[in-house]
Motif scaffolding. Structure first.
Motif: not given
Length: 412
Positions: A128-150
């Motif tokens: 899935t992509a948004y405005k052409g940017w493919p979407l990913y999760r981050f493996a180090n986000d180990t719980s909902a609400g974490q934003i460790e990858g930015d």
């Protein structure tokens, strides 16, 4: 209210590759079970409006504002190297950044189905992509609400629906005025290098013009006849990726239109960039004339202020006398001034205030003060920075003696 986008594709599930240091993701415990063995029936429960089971949720974060997450609240991300319509995260990259895809996409209110699409990856799987940017999760986000990858590696950014601009990192491929294409490096010289550069929210490349100055567009014609070649970027820069400083963005007025600027550089598109990810403009008409911009870009230079200087004395109450810029004791001469240029009158005429006016008459009425400093001085400097919208004809004249006067013709 849910918005539903149904995409008919074959569901392919990807499992991350093994690594020496695997990441284990533990989902939040299920809190939806009711421990009461005899609960009262609730045939029409009222769902919590803040919690949905949509496959893409819109969540407000205290640091980033509105962000996108998956149905379980795990943060979604963009990858700056995905500058074209595809994903460049492969192999081991996917172990750390698992791709996101939902066959039946449902969206929280505030998200538009038209902004989402599905790309086919090199291995045939879907993402899935948004405005052409493919979407990913981050493996180090180990719980909902974490934003460790930015900000990771300067190329991973939390997925926000309201970015004004984005950044891409890719090979620059310039196209010169003869149509020849050349790989260019970050110095805009021939060479192979991935360069970071600013795009609009959809990934379209933005450029500066080396002949512009800080906050000044020196390219666009007043009738926008050359806007097709280098369209001005009309963007309201209110939300930017964390690698950028929002204070570096501003606006430039271009004949009534608002053009976004970065570090003082007015920003443009290139008319020959036909597809997302094209950056041909860095080579046109020659490399470096229209550079891309990024956090390393130097602030645009201030325009050099050079003025034509005249000394002004008087001949009794009959005339002003001018010297300088080719004039030698000229009596009440007419002038031709250019819009955008600066003229200084060093006045020494006690009792004879020097006024710039729209009407050739004595008195203080109808003075023209746009761009004029110390209009009406009899000693000191009257400085006139001719505005772009100045009338074609103005006059200088003494406040008290109408014979002390001359015409000022204004030209482009």
């Amino acid at each position: 209210m849910k918005k539903i986008l149904v995409v008919f594709v074959t569901a392919i599930f990807l499992f991350s590759c093994s690594s020496d240091d695997p990441v284990t993701i533990t989902p939040d415990p299920d809190t939806t079970q009711n421990p009461d063995p005899d609960p009262e029936p609730d045939p029409d429960p009222d769902p919590d409006p803040e919690v949905t089971d949509n496959s893409v949720r819109l969540v407000n974060d205290a640091t980033f504002g509105n962000i996108m997450t998956d149905s379980e609240g795990f943060t979604l991300y963009f990858f700056a190297k995905d500058s074209k319509d595809g994903s460049t995260c492969e192999g081991g990259c996917l172990s750390a950044w698992p791709l996101f895809h939902e066959e039946e996409l449902t969206l929280d209110s505030g998200l538009e189905a038209s902004d989402f699409s599905v790309i086919t990856r090199a291995d045939g799987s879907s993402q899935t992509a948004y405005k052409g940017w493919p979407l990913y999760r981050f493996a180090n986000d180990t719980s909902a609400g974490q934003i460790e990858g930015d900000g990771s590696g300067g190329v991973w950014f939390v997925a926000k629906p309201d970015y004004s601009v984005m950044v891409a990192k890719a090979q620059l491929v310039g196209r010169d005025s003869s149509g020849n294409e050349t790989n260019l490096n970050s110095s805009f010289e021939p060479g192979d290098e991935e360069t970071l550069y600013i795009t609009d929210a959809n990934g379209n490349t933005l450029y500066a013009f080396i002949n512009d100055t800080n906050g000044v567009n020196n390219f666009t014609a007043d009738d926008f006849s050359n806007d097709g070649a280098w369209p001005i970027a009309e963007i309201d820069a209110t939300n930017v990726p964390s690698i950028l400083n929002i204070d570096d963005f501003g606006t430039v007025d271009v004949f009534g239109k608002s053009q976004v600027s970065y570090k003082g550089w007015p920003l443009y598109y290139f008319g020959q960039d036909a597809e997302r990810g094209d950056n041909f403009g860095v080579g046109f008409p020659a490399a470096g004339v229209w550079p891309t911009v990024n956090p390393d870009t130097e602030t645009a230079p201030e325009a050099e202020v050079s003025s034509k200087v005249y000394t002004v004395t008087n001949q009794g109450a009959s005339a002003y006398v001018f010297n300088g810029e080719g004039l030698n004791d000229a009596v009440n001469p007419d002038f031709t001034f250019k819009r955008g240029e600066t003229y200084e009158f060093q006045v020494d005429t006690p009792g004879h205030p020097f006024l710039i006016k729209t009407i050739q008459s004595a008195g203080t009425g109808d003075t023209y003060n746009d761009g004029v400093t110390d209009n009406g001085a009899s000693t000191g400097s009257v400085i006139f920075v001719v505005p772009n919208d100045a009338p074609d004809t103005l006059f200088y004249i003494c406040e008290f003696h109408p014979s002390m006067t001359g015409k000022i013709n204004i030209v482009d």
